[in-house]
Design an enzyme around this catalytic site. Sequence first.
Site, PDB file in Angstrom:
ATOM      1  N   ARG A  33       0.741  -1.553  -0.121  1.00  0.00           N
ATOM      2  CA  ARG A  33       0.284  -0.177  -0.420  1.00  0.00           C
ATOM      3  C   ARG A  33       0.750   1.443  -0.460  1.00  0.00           C
ATOM      4  O   ARG A  33       1.908   0.727   1.122  1.00  0.00           O
ATOM      5  CB  ARG A  33      -1.523  -0.336   1.277  1.00  0.00           C
ATOM      6  CG  ARG A  33      -1.676   0.966   1.387  1.00  0.00           C
ATOM      7  CD  ARG A  33      -2.596   1.349   2.630  1.00  0.00           C
ATOM      8  NE  ARG A  33      -3.560   2.520   3.100  1.00  0.00           N
ATOM      9  CZ  ARG A  33      -3.011   2.953   4.587  1.00  0.00           C
ATOM     10  NH1 ARG A  33      -2.302   2.672   4.826  1.00  0.00           N
ATOM     11  NH2 ARG A  33      -3.115   4.273   4.592  1.00  0.00           N
ATOM     12  N   ARG A  74      -7.764  19.122   7.938  1.00  0.00           N
ATOM     13  CA  ARG A  74      -6.883  19.359   8.885  1.00  0.00           C
ATOM     14  C   ARG A  74      -6.499  20.221   9.596  1.00  0.00           C
ATOM     15  O   ARG A  74      -6.724  21.372   8.642  1.00  0.00           O
ATOM     16  CB  ARG A  74      -5.545  19.191   8.303  1.00  0.00           C
ATOM     17  CG  ARG A  74      -5.685  16.949   8.056  1.00  0.00           C
ATOM     18  CD  ARG A  74      -4.498  16.570   7.378  1.00  0.00           C
ATOM     19  NE  ARG A  74      -4.324  15.510   7.267  1.00  0.00           N
ATOM     20  CZ  ARG A  74      -3.956  14.082   7.936  1.00  0.00           C
ATOM     21  NH1 ARG A  74      -3.603  14.591   9.001  1.00  0.00           N
ATOM     22  NH2 ARG A  74      -3.593  12.839   7.798  1.00  0.00           N
ATOM     23  N   LYS A 218     -13.691   3.042   1.146  1.00  0.00           N
ATOM     24  CA  LYS A 218     -12.687   3.205   2.688  1.00  0.00           C
ATOM     25  C   LYS A 218     -13.745   3.761   3.887  1.00  0.00           C
ATOM     26  O   LYS A 218     -14.456   4.640   3.411  1.00  0.00           O
ATOM     27  CB  LYS A 218     -11.931   3.811   2.834  1.00  0.00           C
ATOM     28  CG  LYS A 218     -10.209   3.162   2.344  1.00  0.00           C
ATOM     29  CD  LYS A 218      -9.559   4.076   2.536  1.00  0.00           C
ATOM     30  CE  LYS A 218      -8.670   4.524   3.947  1.00  0.00           C
ATOM     31  NZ  LYS A 218      -7.358   5.414   4.015  1.00  0.00           N
ATOM     32  N   THR A 276      -6.506  -1.050  10.855  1.00  0.00           N
ATOM     33  CA  THR A 276      -5.932  -0.357  11.399  1.00  0.00           C
ATOM     34  C   THR A 276      -6.175  -0.692  12.269  1.00  0.00           C
ATOM     35  O   THR A 276      -6.865  -0.986  13.533  1.00  0.00           O
ATOM     36  CB  THR A 276      -7.132   0.705  11.345  1.00  0.00           C
ATOM     37  OG1 THR A 276      -7.315   1.237   9.779  1.00  0.00           O
ATOM     38  CG2 THR A 276      -6.542   2.287  11.723  1.00  0.00           C
TER      39      THR A 276
END
Length: 466
Positions: A33, A74, A218, A276
């Site tokens: 990945r 962010r 995702k 994760t």
Amino acid sequence: MFRKTSIISTLGPATFSTEAIANLIDAGVDVFRMNMSHAQHDKCRELVKIIRDISEERNKHTAILFDLQGPSIRTGDLESPYELNVGDKFEIRRQSKEATIPFSTTVNYEGMMDDVAEGATLVVDNGTMLMRIEEKHDDYLICAVLTAGVIGNRRHINLPGTRLNLPALTDKDHKDLKLAVECGADYIAGSFVRDAAHVNELRAEMEKLGGTADIISKVEDQEAIKNIDDIILASDIIMIARGDLGIEVHVEELPIIQRRITQRCHTLGRRVIVATHMLESMITNPTPTRAEVTDVSTAVYEEADAIMLSGETATGDYPVRCVETFDRIAKRIEREGGVGNGELAELSTDKQKVIRAATTLVDTLPDAHLLVFTRRGDMAVQAALLRPKAPIHAFAPEAETCRRLALGRGIEPYVLPFSSKPMTTINDAVTYLKEKVKVAEGTPIVILSDTLKDNKKLDSIVVIYA
């Protein structure tokens, strides 16, 4: 022993070398990945070439996944980190707005001020800090710090329960997508997918660039959970991205959501990845916690197609040990059998019913193997989704198809030129299995194919003995 569950490894500073990649492939990595939240384009090009070269040397079909950053919210850059205490006021403002209080930062999503409401909770830096919005203005928000902590540059913000009007693809995603197609990515993942339209947009943009990769969606927020069936059907593969998802939902709900999404993927005929924090402690420790072993075991028992390592192999001290740990756990749990989610599959076409007949047959014959001839990989993937106990040997004429099968549970792909004469192709495949895979003389082999005749689509099941 053959491992059915695929292993995805994220590359990062800890594994940016030819030796490290070779060691990871030897340890059992099926897919690498590229995390485009951090990866540089020139480095990606370099790594792709290394992966392809080593895989060819070892006669393996290691695939490559480009994981787009997506519309991540962010904070901005700071001259120095802020140390915040409970009760402190923290400002989040548009790029053009000047600070009004000492603790202040910009945000990269200008629409945030419009989307949020006073009283909403902010989860900062993957859960290390909590804040509450106390004042909402056109150009800025004033938040109260609920838990003490330190904030540095470009920290991630989650807003559980708030519907955000973020785009499916950012400008950065478009540039990274172009790179992924240029590099011949086998899989491309879209982050923060919230509905089927986002999946369709990503696929259309990829195809416009000439890409043919499988699309991974995702699942990372509550909006995606509400639209989960539509997202599954629009995607090739689903990734249960438990980092952001675990922040967006109550933590006690996360195992239930993971189980339900896995079951819906089995029902609707799509592959599924669990990702994760699977071996998070192994970033700095040589052995996993017992809880981590149980977590990995659960994903394997629930028959996920793949399990994924993130920081463990990107920045951790023990990347190869992490892959070896995944490999050992998966093999051991697979010997015990799985939950049987293959029985959930909804079969609507004649082809699907033929594939079900083949997988049922192979599991009734002692020590039998399933052999699939496939040009694009679809038939092998469909067979894998039914979760037969027998190993699936998929023969395809091109390496690209074999890499597409890297995220199919229980599939071992091989390149084999197809002859215009069906029996020649069958004999070549059986010879390969006996000589290279060491399938014993006399072993029952159930053959499934729709490609044995040139220019003819004829679904067929044949039983022979090695």
